[in-house]
Motif scaffolding. Structure first.
Motif, PDB file in Angstrom:
ATOM      1  N   VAL A  92       0.784  -1.006  -0.225  1.00 17.95           N
ATOM      2  CA  VAL A  92      -0.068   0.206   0.045  1.00 17.95           C
ATOM      3  C   VAL A  92       0.975   1.299  -0.119  1.00 17.95           C
ATOM      4  O   VAL A  92       0.623   2.365  -0.506  1.00 17.95           O
ATOM      5  N   SER A  93       2.083   1.293   0.743  1.00 22.43           N
ATOM      6  CA  SER A  93       2.862   2.326   0.839  1.00 22.43           C
ATOM      7  C   SER A  93       3.484   2.728  -0.654  1.00 22.43           C
ATOM      8  O   SER A  93       3.508   3.805  -1.158  1.00 22.43           O
ATOM      9  N   ILE A  94       3.705   1.449  -1.372  1.00 26.43           N
ATOM     10  CA  ILE A  94       4.091   1.581  -2.906  1.00 26.43           C
ATOM     11  C   ILE A  94       3.136   2.516  -3.723  1.00 26.43           C
ATOM     12  O   ILE A  94       3.427   3.589  -4.268  1.00 26.43           O
ATOM     13  N   TYR A  95       2.049   1.949  -3.625  1.00 26.55           N
ATOM     14  CA  TYR A  95       0.851   2.858  -4.220  1.00 26.55           C
ATOM     15  C   TYR A  95       1.012   4.410  -3.770  1.00 26.55           C
ATOM     16  O   TYR A  95       0.644   5.215  -4.404  1.00 26.55           O
ATOM     17  N   SER A  96       0.881   4.454  -2.631  1.00 30.87           N
ATOM     18  CA  SER A  96       0.736   5.895  -2.067  1.00 30.87           C
ATOM     19  C   SER A  96       1.755   6.624  -2.427  1.00 30.87           C
ATOM     20  O   SER A  96       1.770   7.672  -2.850  1.00 30.87           O
ATOM     21  N   PHE A  97       3.312   6.114  -2.628  1.00 31.32           N
ATOM     22  CA  PHE A  97       4.253   7.001  -2.887  1.00 31.32           C
ATOM     23  C   PHE A  97       4.091   7.352  -4.329  1.00 31.32           C
ATOM     24  O   PHE A  97       4.498   8.527  -4.915  1.00 31.32           O
ATOM     25  N   TYR A  98       3.635   6.146  -4.956  1.00 30.07           N
ATOM     26  CA  TYR A  98       3.287   6.619  -6.539  1.00 30.07           C
ATOM     27  C   TYR A  98       2.305   7.448  -6.792  1.00 30.07           C
ATOM     28  O   TYR A  98       2.477   8.468  -7.939  1.00 30.07           O
ATOM     29  N   ARG A  99       1.124   7.683  -6.126  1.00 32.60           N
ATOM     30  CA  ARG A  99       0.383   8.773  -6.276  1.00 32.60           C
ATOM     31  C   ARG A  99       0.632  10.167  -5.820  1.00 32.60           C
ATOM     32  O   ARG A  99       0.269  10.991  -6.617  1.00 32.60           O
ATOM     33  N   GLU A 100       1.567   9.979  -4.828  1.00 27.06           N
ATOM     34  CA  GLU A 100       2.166  11.577  -4.413  1.00 27.06           C
ATOM     35  C   GLU A 100       3.156  11.919  -5.506  1.00 27.06           C
ATOM     36  O   GLU A 100       3.542  12.969  -5.450  1.00 27.06           O
ATOM     37  N   GLY A 101       3.733  10.971  -6.291  1.00 24.10           N
ATOM     38  CA  GLY A 101       4.664  11.315  -7.280  1.00 24.10           C
ATOM     39  C   GLY A 101       6.302  11.320  -6.762  1.00 24.10           C
ATOM     40  O   GLY A 101       7.143  11.849  -7.586  1.00 24.10           O
ATOM     41  N   ASP A 102       6.226  10.724  -5.768  1.00 18.22           N
ATOM     42  CA  ASP A 102       7.586  10.433  -5.187  1.00 18.22           C
ATOM     43  C   ASP A 102       8.388   9.200  -5.687  1.00 18.22           C
ATOM     44  O   ASP A 102       8.448   8.199  -4.990  1.00 18.22           O
ATOM     45  N   SER A 103       8.810   9.346  -6.607  1.00 20.79           N
ATOM     46  CA  SER A 103       9.484   8.106  -7.198  1.00 20.79           C
ATOM     47  C   SER A 103      10.793   7.509  -6.621  1.00 20.79           C
ATOM     48  O   SER A 103      10.910   6.369  -6.554  1.00 20.79           O
ATOM     49  N   LEU A 104      11.493   8.554  -5.660  1.00 18.05           N
ATOM     50  CA  LEU A 104      12.529   7.972  -5.036  1.00 18.05           C
ATOM     51  C   LEU A 104      11.904   6.919  -3.824  1.00 18.05           C
ATOM     52  O   LEU A 104      12.464   5.555  -3.836  1.00 18.05           O
ATOM     53  N   TYR A 105      10.845   7.191  -3.183  1.00 20.28           N
ATOM     54  CA  TYR A 105      10.239   6.290  -2.228  1.00 20.28           C
ATOM     55  C   TYR A 105       9.609   5.070  -2.807  1.00 20.28           C
ATOM     56  O   TYR A 105       9.723   4.129  -2.291  1.00 20.28           O
TER      57      TYR A 105
END
Length: 126
Positions: A92-105
């Protein structure tokens, strides 16, 4: 980004964080319930269902033991579910970071997920 888009992203991230919290709570509740069921069966049956009080160590033994209502197999399922809970949080965190546009995370969290997957495979193969 305009103000409306930022507000939507903030709202969505708050929703994702709420979902992550619910996943963790639900995972712990479900695993604890399964463990309690196994404990009750252990008390009722008087043994774990395996000779020399051995525990099932692979998924085949666990599933077969669950089908036969062996207490130790049910308890091992509870432990597996407890281990699986934070793995779902990583997904779920991967999805969350993807939606935020935070590619590093996204990359860092994906690497963590791959490491978890590799450790599970090595644990099964041992």
């Amino acid at each position: 980004m305009d103000k409306n888009t930022k507000e939507q992203m903030t709202e969505e991230m708050a929703d994702v964080q709420l979902i992550i919290g619910k996943i963790l709570r639900l995972g712990v509740i479900i695993s604890a319930t399964v463990m309690i069921i196994g404990l009750v069966l252990l008390i009722v049956k008087g043994n774990g269902g395996y000779p020399h009080n051995a525990f099932p160590t692979d998924f085949t033994q666990i599933w077969a033991g669950i089908a036969e209502l062996k207490p130790y197999a049910i308890m091992m399922l509870g432990i597996f579910l407890l281990i699986l809970t934070p793995v779902l949080r990583v997904v779920v965190s991967i999805y969350s970071f993807y939606r935020e546009g935070d590619s590093l995370y996204v990359w860092i969290t994906t690497i963590v997920l791959v490491i978890l997957g590799i450790s599970f495979v090595f644990g099964i193969l041992r």
